[in-house]
Design a protein around this motif. Structure first.
Motif, PDB file in Angstrom:
ATOM      1  N   PRO A   6       0.834  -1.205   0.000  1.00 18.24           N
ATOM      2  CA  PRO A   6       0.000   0.000   0.000  1.00 18.24           C
ATOM      3  C   PRO A   6       0.866   1.253   0.000  1.00 18.24           C
ATOM      4  CG  PRO A   6      -0.696  -1.521   1.725  1.00 18.24           C
ATOM      5  CD  PRO A   6       0.616  -2.018   1.192  1.00 18.24           C
ATOM      6  N   TYR A   7       0.443   2.249  -0.747  1.00 13.43           N
ATOM      7  CA  TYR A   7       1.166   3.506  -0.838  1.00 13.43           C
ATOM      8  C   TYR A   7       1.416   4.100   0.541  1.00 13.43           C
ATOM      9  CZ  TYR A   7       1.818   8.484  -1.265  1.00 13.43           C
ATOM     10  OH  TYR A   7       2.280   9.749  -1.102  1.00 13.43           O
ATOM     11  N   ARG A   8       0.437   4.003   1.446  1.00 13.82           N
ATOM     12  CA  ARG A   8       0.561   4.641   2.764  1.00 13.82           C
ATOM     13  C   ARG A   8       1.750   4.123   3.539  1.00 13.82           C
ATOM     14  NH1 ARG A   8      -2.061   0.327   3.880  1.00 13.82           N
ATOM     15  NH2 ARG A   8      -2.857  -0.498   5.791  1.00 13.82           N
ATOM     16  N   ARG A   9       2.219   2.910   3.248  1.00 11.54           N
ATOM     17  CA  ARG A   9       3.351   2.331   3.960  1.00 11.54           C
ATOM     18  C   ARG A   9       4.680   2.819   3.425  1.00 11.54           C
ATOM     19  NH1 ARG A   9       3.505  -3.636   3.909  1.00 11.54           N
ATOM     20  NH2 ARG A   9       5.376  -3.179   5.086  1.00 11.54           N
ATOM     21  N   LEU A  10       4.674   3.523   2.311  1.00 11.67           N
ATOM     22  CA  LEU A  10       5.925   3.910   1.667  1.00 11.67           C
ATOM     23  C   LEU A  10       6.574   5.142   2.285  1.00 11.67           C
ATOM     24  CD1 LEU A  10       4.909   3.359  -2.015  1.00 11.67           C
ATOM     25  CD2 LEU A  10       6.162   1.826  -0.513  1.00 11.67           C
ATOM     26  N   ILE A  25      -4.414   2.738  -2.110  1.00  8.34           N
ATOM     27  CA  ILE A  25      -3.657   2.641  -3.362  1.00  8.34           C
ATOM     28  C   ILE A  25      -2.417   1.783  -3.169  1.00  8.34           C
ATOM     29  CG2 ILE A  25      -2.341   3.959  -5.067  1.00  8.34           C
ATOM     30  CD1 ILE A  25      -4.250   6.314  -4.492  1.00  8.34           C
ATOM     31  N   THR A  26      -2.195   0.865  -4.104  1.00 13.98           N
ATOM     32  CA  THR A  26      -0.996   0.023  -4.069  1.00 13.98           C
ATOM     33  C   THR A  26      -0.008   0.495  -5.130  1.00 13.98           C
ATOM     34  OG1 THR A  26      -1.840  -1.557  -5.679  1.00 13.98           O
ATOM     35  CG2 THR A  26      -2.358  -1.993  -3.343  1.00 13.98           C
ATOM     36  N   GLY A  36      -6.558   6.133  -9.656  1.00 13.79           N
ATOM     37  CA  GLY A  36      -7.549   7.211  -9.596  1.00 13.79           C
ATOM     38  C   GLY A  36      -6.941   8.578  -9.365  1.00 13.79           C
ATOM     39  N   ILE A  37      -5.613   8.649  -9.167  1.00 12.93           N
ATOM     40  CA  ILE A  37      -4.948   9.941  -8.966  1.00 12.93           C
ATOM     41  C   ILE A  37      -4.952  10.692 -10.302  1.00 12.93           C
ATOM     42  CG2 ILE A  37      -2.804  11.115  -8.357  1.00 12.93           C
ATOM     43  CD1 ILE A  37      -2.076   8.655  -6.663  1.00 12.93           C
ATOM     44  N   PRO A  38      -5.451  11.926 -10.319  1.00 17.78           N
ATOM     45  CA  PRO A  38      -5.503  12.687 -11.566  1.00 17.78           C
ATOM     46  C   PRO A  38      -4.117  13.048 -12.102  1.00 17.78           C
ATOM     47  CG  PRO A  38      -6.941  13.641  -9.904  1.00 17.78           C
ATOM     48  CD  PRO A  38      -6.078  12.629  -9.212  1.00 17.78           C
ATOM     49  N   ASN A  39      -4.079  13.314 -13.391  1.00 20.83           N
ATOM     50  CA  ASN A  39      -2.849  13.737 -14.055  1.00 20.83           C
ATOM     51  C   ASN A  39      -2.581  15.208 -13.727  1.00 20.83           C
ATOM     52  OD1 ASN A  39      -0.707  14.159 -15.789  1.00 20.83           O
ATOM     53  ND2 ASN A  39      -1.726  13.281 -17.566  1.00 20.83           N
ATOM     54  N   TYR A  40      -1.381  15.511 -13.266  1.00 17.86           N
ATOM     55  CA  TYR A  40      -1.071  16.906 -12.914  1.00 17.86           C
ATOM     56  C   TYR A  40      -1.199  17.826 -14.113  1.00 17.86           C
ATOM     57  CZ  TYR A  40       3.684  15.509 -14.434  1.00 17.86           C
ATOM     58  OH  TYR A  40       4.764  15.021 -15.120  1.00 17.86           O
ATOM     59  N   GLU A  41      -1.059  17.298 -15.316  1.00 18.51           N
ATOM     60  CA  GLU A  41      -1.193  18.137 -16.513  1.00 18.51           C
ATOM     61  C   GLU A  41      -2.626  18.636 -16.718  1.00 18.51           C
ATOM     62  OE1 GLU A  41       0.436  15.924 -19.763  1.00 18.51           O
ATOM     63  OE2 GLU A  41       2.484  16.328 -19.131  1.00 18.51           O
ATOM     64  N   ASP A  42      -3.584  18.015 -16.028  1.00 23.24           N
ATOM     65  CA  ASP A  42      -4.979  18.464 -16.120  1.00 23.24           C
ATOM     66  C   ASP A  42      -5.254  19.662 -15.220  1.00 23.24           C
ATOM     67  OD1 ASP A  42      -5.476  16.452 -17.953  1.00 23.24           O
ATOM     68  OD2 ASP A  42      -6.260  15.062 -16.442  1.00 23.24           O
ATOM     69  N   ASN A  43      -4.311  20.005 -14.360  1.00 25.77           N
ATOM     70  CA  ASN A  43      -4.465  21.157 -13.475  1.00 25.77           C
ATOM     71  C   ASN A  43      -4.044  22.416 -14.246  1.00 25.77           C
ATOM     72  OD1 ASN A  43      -4.097  23.179 -11.476  1.00 25.77           O
ATOM     73  ND2 ASN A  43      -3.842  21.588  -9.917  1.00 25.77           N
ATOM     74  N   PRO A  44      -4.928  23.405 -14.367  1.00 23.86           N
ATOM     75  CA  PRO A  44      -4.589  24.630 -15.114  1.00 23.86           C
ATOM     76  C   PRO A  44      -3.331  25.333 -14.594  1.00 23.86           C
ATOM     77  CG  PRO A  44      -6.912  24.613 -14.501  1.00 23.86           C
ATOM     78  CD  PRO A  44      -6.275  23.446 -13.823  1.00 23.86           C
ATOM     79  N   PRO A  77      -9.652   3.750  -6.285  1.00 22.07           N
ATOM     80  CA  PRO A  77      -8.520   2.909  -6.675  1.00 22.07           C
ATOM     81  C   PRO A  77      -8.956   1.505  -7.103  1.00 22.07           C
ATOM     82  CG  PRO A  77      -8.032   4.041  -4.630  1.00 22.07           C
ATOM     83  CD  PRO A  77      -9.475   4.300  -4.941  1.00 22.07           C
ATOM     84  N   GLY A  78      -8.399   1.061  -8.236  1.00 26.11           N
ATOM     85  CA  GLY A  78      -8.642  -0.285  -8.714  1.00 26.11           C
ATOM     86  C   GLY A  78      -9.942  -0.498  -9.460  1.00 26.11           C
TER      87      GLY A  78
END
Length: 116
Positions: A6-10, A25-26, A36-44, A77-78
């Motif tokens: 899991p991401y939280r353990r990292l 999230i893994t 499900g994390i959005p693409n930073y390029e979609d942020n104006p 996620p998933g």
């Protein structure tokens, strides 16, 4: 680190910017774009410095994660998949932190005259 970790353990370098649904999230989901994390390029705000004429602007990986996670998650996620550069940035920061921790440990052992 396993893909099912899991991401939280990292405790990723991205950890300063909470990732929505990060506890679910893994690594596998980061790498196959099903987090499900959005693409930073979609942020104006991502292109704003360049559009304002600052062609030499540099955005750090941590800032890229902040730009991506400032957006609403695309899906749970998933449950789906959508390409997101933010996924690779989060995974890269996680690996970088793991690598730095390992390097510190090896140096500590070598400084004591031991074998890592």
């Amino acid at each position: 680190m396993r893909r099912s970790t899991p991401y939280r353990r990292l405790k990723a370098g991205a950890g300063r910017h909470p990732v929505p649904n990060g506890a679910q999230i893994t690594i596998r989901e980061l790498l196959n774009h099903s987090s499900g994390i959005p693409n930073y390029e979609d942020n104006p705000k991502y292109l704003a410095p360049y559009l304002a004429g600052d062609v030499a602007h540099v955005t750090t990986p941590q800032q890229l994660v902040a730009l991506g996670t400032a957006l609403k998650p695309a899906f749970a996620p998933g449950t789906s998949a959508a390409y997101s550069n933010t996924n690779y940035t989060v995974a890269g920061l996680s690996r970088r932190r793991d690598s730095e921790a390992l390097q510190r440990r090896v140096l500590q052992v070598k400084c004591r005259g031991g074998v890592p």
